[in-house]
Design an enzyme around this catalytic site. Structure first.
Site, PDB file in Angstrom:
ATOM      1  N   GLY A  63       0.204  -4.915   1.254  1.00 49.31           N
ATOM      2  CA  GLY A  63      -0.995  -4.871   0.436  1.00 49.31           C
ATOM      3  C   GLY A  63      -0.825  -5.580  -0.884  1.00 49.31           C
ATOM      4  N   ALA A 109       0.832  -1.197   0.000  1.00 50.69           N
ATOM      5  CA  ALA A 109       0.000   0.000   0.000  1.00 50.69           C
ATOM      6  C   ALA A 109       0.873   1.256   0.000  1.00 50.69           C
ATOM      7  CB  ALA A 109      -0.912  -0.002   1.221  1.00 50.69           C
ATOM      8  N   GLU A 163      -1.611  -9.095  -0.053  1.00 47.84           N
ATOM      9  CA  GLU A 163      -3.049  -9.210   0.210  1.00 47.84           C
ATOM     10  C   GLU A 163      -3.836  -9.217  -1.100  1.00 47.84           C
ATOM     11  OE1 GLU A 163      -4.433  -7.449   4.255  1.00 47.84           O
ATOM     12  OE2 GLU A 163      -3.036  -5.997   3.396  1.00 47.84           O
ATOM     13  N   GLU A 203       3.313  -5.538   8.023  1.00 46.86           N
ATOM     14  CA  GLU A 203       2.602  -4.412   8.634  1.00 46.86           C
ATOM     15  C   GLU A 203       2.932  -4.239  10.112  1.00 46.86           C
ATOM     16  OE1 GLU A 203       0.276  -5.463   4.990  1.00 46.86           O
ATOM     17  OE2 GLU A 203       1.302  -6.565   6.568  1.00 46.86           O
TER      18      GLU A 203
END
Length: 686
Positions: free
Chosen positions: A98, A59, A101, A121
């Protein structure tokens, strides 16, 4: 983002350099591509891969402190998973956070042999917030998933295959991904979120909670376990808890501090005001003058980076000890599997140990690491000028001495720079790069690149006594010693600061560094700055021959040479000192210890900024995070100042300035100005 059609297969290429971060624009483009592909009857399957050297770094962390922009990453992952056409993730390079994910939400995953996958994270005080805590356990089991998420460490492709994280490893990833997409197009779509709950869920959660560290300043690990624990047959129920916990973590001091540190490591590499036209120097051969503990540590760091290293020391026993230490350290890395023997042999071959500075004739850079005495430095630099190339960089490892004076020992002071390593030099990440009055700008660029080459993070400092780190540490210690006079004891101060988050309390730190080092500095300061006295307590300790661990006793006793034990003799010495000077001892709370220590660091940091010694507040914070054991979760002293609020900091400093030793608390005018204008230190980092 690129869209490539291979007959009935749509290949979506993430193209957002340098790390293919899944920012708002990338998410929107990917969603539009998915919608278009699903509506296109000519497309039977989809492949998602990364452009450049990686799949995705995750992300866009810079968005975390801003209002969410749709589509959100969790929403995009859900949309991808619910796609009616099969989606294959083709993973090469790194696939983190991310990015992983997103891959978990795909229906199949294929990886190159060199791919590395992680959900890191937790290192930012967060949990995977795009379905990671719900999808990964379903795919690889709760125990393996919790290990990945709680540690944040990457797994390689072969490990990922064994875990079931990927379905296949392929050398020609692009071709194999298209083949897999065509095959999957004829099979039933396997959605990770629809997989059954892991059989080891209850056992894995209990084990994780039992092994959870009680010392962590961040609740992220506990929240990750909680998020996995609430997994439900209904995927959306667990996902709702994950989203709530992620939002809660975003607001914690720990996550804010860790994100501040993450961006700080990148910000300090940018040197304000330098021309982009400066040529980059290539440093391949490095000389180290001095084979003591610091010189040896520096040499190890250089050898580990693949550089040719020449150590010069006049004393045979020092040379022998340096060679033995370097040899043992390299061989230990072999024994622990960190490197193979071939690499070790190359490092041994790159080392030369000599007894004369004439051995420095071919080096690109010389690092002086001799005794911290200006007359010794003068002899070394005067000689180096005769034995080095005119274009060789001359660096001093001095921690407190005036670099401009040192630079004056050579005819061309523009070739002199400070490279202040922190002990142990082969382990500590900080490198203070000291810019002298006449240091050439190209040396700053070269030094910053050199720091990166040897695995350090460089922070630029101007010239002052102690530079950034030790100058602030001096004011921290001054308050620590005053608090000893007023009623505290070493073990209380150390325990309070360590519980708050410092890696080591100040009294233990000085015992480790050597009390005689601080003693010598205080003697020098008494002559240079008689108007800024210290408590006499540490001097009384040194007068008894108690120099810390190396002498077996300092503030504490060290029966085994390492473990600090409280010594009643020191407690009595401190109480007697207070009585001798008529100082009435009182109860000092842990909160006062922490607050006074922090305020001393903040105030001196602000003065350093005002004098232009540090470019930005972030340079001070990174110095303390990387070199002084300041917890990353706490963000650094200037970050803490913003958390406290600068108006409050200013008022507290003014109040303290009216009390005992009030002269130490004169507020920095910069704090007053920022407080009055409603600005923060963070505003100065932009």
């Amino acid at each position: 983002m690129q869209l490539n059609y291979h007959q009935d297969i749509l290949e979506i290429v993430l193209d957002n350099p340098p790390v293919n971060a899944l920012g708002a624009a990338s998410r929107r483009q990917l969603l539009e591509a998915l919608d278009s592909a699903e509506a296109n009857s000519c497309v039977s399957a989809i492949v998602i891969r990364g452009g450049g050297a990686l799949f995705s770094g995750g992300a866009d962390i810079s968005e975390f402190d801003k209002p969410w922009v749709e589509p959100s990453l969790p929403g995009l992952a859900d949309r991808l998973e619910r796609c009616h056409k099969p989606v294959v993730a083709a993973i090469h390079g790194i696939c983190y956070g991310g990015g992983l994910e997103l891959a978990l939400a795909c229906h199949r995953r294929i990886a190159s042999p060199t791919a590395r996958m992680a959900l890191p994270e937790v290192l930012l005080g967060l949990l995977p917030g795009a379905g990671g805590t719900q999808r990964l356990p379903r795919l690889i089991g709760a125990g393996a998933a919790l290990k990945m998420m709680l540690e944040g460490a990457p797994v390689d492709a072969s490990t990922a295959l064994a875990l079931g994280l990927v379905d296949l490893i392929a050398g020609d990833l692009a071709v194999a991904a298209l083949e897999m997409a065509r095959q999957v197009a004829t099979d039933q779509i396997r959605r990770t979120g629809d997989l059954p709950l892991p059989k080891d869920l209850r056992e894995a959660v209990l084990d994780a909670r039992e092994n959870l560290s009680t010392r962590s300043l961040s609740p992220a690990q506990a929240y990750i376990i909680d998020s996995v624990a609430v997994m439900d047959e209904l995927f959306s129920a667990g996902q709702a808890v994950e989203a709530r916990l992620f939002t809660a973590l975003l607001a914690t001091e720990a996550s804010r501090g860790l994100r501040h540190a993450f961006f700080g490591e990148r910000k300090v590499a940018r040197i304000p005001g330098l021309s982009k036209e400066i040529n980059q120097r290539d440093i391949k051969r490095v000389g180290v003058v001095g084979g003591g503990v610091m010189g040896t540590g520096i040499a190890i760091a250089l050898l580990n980076a693949g550089l040719d290293v020449t150590i010069v020391d006049l004393q045979p026993e020092v040379r022998a000890r340096a060679e033995g230490t370097i040899s043992a350290t390299i061989q230990r890395d072999v024994n622990k599997g960190r490197i193979d023997q071939r690499i070790a042999d190359a490092r041994f071959a790159a080392l030369c140990i000599a007894d004369d500075l004439s051995a420095m004739s071919r080096v690109d850079l010389v690092i002086e690491a001799v005794f911290e005495d200006i007359k010794v430095k003068e002899k070394v630099f005067t000689a180096l000028e005769q034995h080095t190339r005119p274009d060789a960089i001359l660096a001093s490892n001095t921690s407190t001495l005036d670099l401009d004076v040192i630079a004056g020992f050579v005819k061309n002071p523009s070739r002199v720079i400070g490279l202040h390593f922190f002990s142990p030099a082969n382990i500590m990440k900080l490198l203070e790069i000291v810019q002298g009055r006449e240091t050439a700008p190209e040396l700053l660029v070269a030094a910053m690149a050199f720091a990166k080459r040897i695995g350090k993070i460089g922070v630029i400092s101007g010239v002052c006594d102690g530079f950034i780190g030790n100058r602030i540490f001096e004011e921290y210690l001054r308050q620590v010693y005053f608090m000893l006079e007023e009623g505290a004891l070493p073990q209380q101060i150390d325990a309070a600061m360590e519980k708050w988050g410092m890696a080591m309390g100040p009294c233990r730190t000085m015992d480790l560094a050597g009390q005689d080092i601080g003693w010598a500095i205080r003697k020098r300061r008494a002559i240079q700055n008689p108007e800024r006295p210290y408590s006499g307590i540490p001097d009384r300790i040194c007068e008894r021959g108690r120099f810390g661990q190396k002498s077996g006793k300092g503030f504490y006793l060290y029966a085994d040479g390492r473990t600090a034990r409280v010594d009643p003799e020191i407690e009595q010495l401190i109480v007697d000192y207070s009585d001798e000077f008529g100082i009435e001892r009182r109860e000092i709370s842990d909160d006062e210890i922490i607050n006074r220590s922090l305020l001393a660091m903040i105030n001196e940091g602000a003065k350093i900024l005002e004098e232009g010694i540090a470019y930005r507040p972030i340079d001070i914070d990174m110095t303390y995070l990387l070199g002084y054991g300041f917890a990353r979760e706490r963000g650094g002293p200037m970050f803490q100042a913003d958390l406290i609020g600068l108006p409050s900091v200013f008022e507290q400093l003014k109040a303290l300035a009216q009390g005992r030793n009030g002269w130490t608390w004169t507020p920095s005018p910069l704090i007053g100005r920022l407080a009055a204008s409603g600005e923060s230190f963070e505003s100065l980092n932009q």
